[in-house]
Design an enzyme around this catalytic site. Structure first.
Site, PDB file in Angstrom:
ATOM      1  N   SER A   1     -10.603  -0.656  -2.159  1.00 14.65           N
ATOM      2  CA  SER A   1     -11.243  -1.818  -1.537  1.00 14.65           C
ATOM      3  C   SER A   1     -11.351  -1.532  -0.038  1.00 14.65           C
ATOM      4  O   SER A   1     -10.657  -0.637   0.469  1.00 14.65           O
ATOM      5  CB  SER A   1     -10.360  -3.049  -1.748  1.00 14.65           C
ATOM      6  OG  SER A   1     -10.784  -4.132  -0.965  1.00 14.65           O
TER       7      SER A   1
ATOM      8  N   TYR B   1      -2.014  -7.584  -2.043  1.00 17.74           N
ATOM      9  CA  TYR B   1      -3.259  -6.954  -2.517  1.00 17.74           C
ATOM     10  C   TYR B   1      -3.603  -5.761  -1.636  1.00 17.74           C
ATOM     11  O   TYR B   1      -3.933  -4.674  -2.115  1.00 17.74           O
ATOM     12  CB  TYR B   1      -4.382  -7.994  -2.493  1.00 17.74           C
ATOM     13  CG  TYR B   1      -5.729  -7.473  -2.953  1.00 17.74           C
ATOM     14  CD1 TYR B   1      -6.033  -7.401  -4.311  1.00 17.74           C
ATOM     15  CD2 TYR B   1      -6.696  -7.075  -2.036  1.00 17.74           C
ATOM     16  CE1 TYR B   1      -7.273  -6.934  -4.737  1.00 17.74           C
ATOM     17  CE2 TYR B   1      -7.934  -6.602  -2.456  1.00 17.74           C
ATOM     18  CZ  TYR B   1      -8.217  -6.536  -3.815  1.00 17.74           C
ATOM     19  OH  TYR B   1      -9.447  -6.068  -4.248  1.00 17.74           O
TER      20      TYR B   1
END
Ligand SMILES: NC(=O)c1ccc[n+]([C@@H]2O[C@H](COP(=O)([O-])OP(=O)(O)OC[C@H]3O[C@@H](n4cnc5c(N)ncnc54)[C@H](O)[C@@H]3O)[C@@H](O)[C@H]2O)c1
Length: 218
Positions: free
Chosen positions: A109, A122
């Site tokens: 990401s 995350y």
């Protein structure tokens, strides 16, 4: 082979592939389980005789909270799926690919290359995916296995839009405003990069992380 924890989601992908004239089979997968990942690779080898490409894309996100409030449960859930899940899949994929070579793509990401306010667990998991990708790429290049990471920006999927999303409208608007292209990305725009990394067109690319984020991280 299409694999997901959710059979409904996986079967939808199978149908889309079949509508385009392709062939696909669904296999239930929980990336948190080593046995489940082993079974998926074994089923793939039983059906096709070899494994050339693997796309490790399963992931989870959670509504934003300060680091001190994230709690060990959320921390563990993010790491179990987003990082250990990629590790579990890669272990069996690498064993299957070592003889003939292949290409592995892991979804990280933009949160793998920068901090994210309210998403420490995350973000840590996605930084981990890039470290894992780089290290394995160093080890398996000599076997002809290329391993790269994809870093999507803000993409229109159930993770960001809809009832089960961990994102709210304010977060989406802020992400869109920060993107050079002033919009969310589409899953198809991620698929183009994954296809390139999967194909021989990217024959000299390994150990890299490829940002496709509409300029969000720029
Ligand atoms: N959507 C975004 O803006 C965005 C941005 C950056 C990175 N990502 C990453 O892209 C990847 C795909 O996410 P998405 O946006 O399509 O979200 P999504 O929620 O639509 O898809 C994630 C999929 O992972 C599956 N999954 C979750 N836990 C699993 C498990 N334990 N075993 C097997 N499958 C499991 C879910 O069933 C779901 O189909 C994720 O790794 C995510 O972190 C997404």
């Amino acid at each position: 082979m299409v694999a997901d924890r959710s059979e409904a989601v996986g079967q939808e992908v199978v149908q889309l592939i079949e509508q385009e004239g392709g062939q696909a089979f669904f296999h239930t997968l929980d990336v948190r389980s080593d046995e489940s990942c082993a079974a998926l690779v074994a089923a793939t080898l039983a059906r096709y005789g070899q494994l050339d490409i693997a796309f490790n894309n399963a992931g989870v996100f959670a509504a934003p909270t300060l680091t001190e409030d994230q709690g060990l449960d959320l921390w563990q859930r993010m790491l179990d799926v987003n990082l250990t899940g990629v590790f579990n899949c890669m272990v069996h994929e690498l064993r299957a690919m070592k003889e003939r070579g292949g290409s592995i793509i892991n979804t990280a990401s933009v949160a793998g290359i920068s901090g994210t306010y309210g998403a420490a667990a995350y973000t840590a998991s996605k930084h981990g995916v890039i470290g894992l990708t780089r290290s394995a790429a160093l080890e398996y290049g000599k076997y002809g296995v290329r391993i790269n990471a994809l870093c999507p920006g803000l993409i229109e999927t159930p993770m960001t839009v809809g009832p089960d999303s961990g994102f709210n409208e304010k977060m989406i608007n802020a992400g869109v405003r920060s993107s050079a292209l002033r919009r969310q990305g589409r899953p198809e725009e991620m698929a183009e990069m994954v296809l390139w990394l999967a194909s021989d067109n990217s024959s000299y690319a390994t150990g890299g992380h490829f940002v496709v984020d509409g300029g969000l991280s720029a």
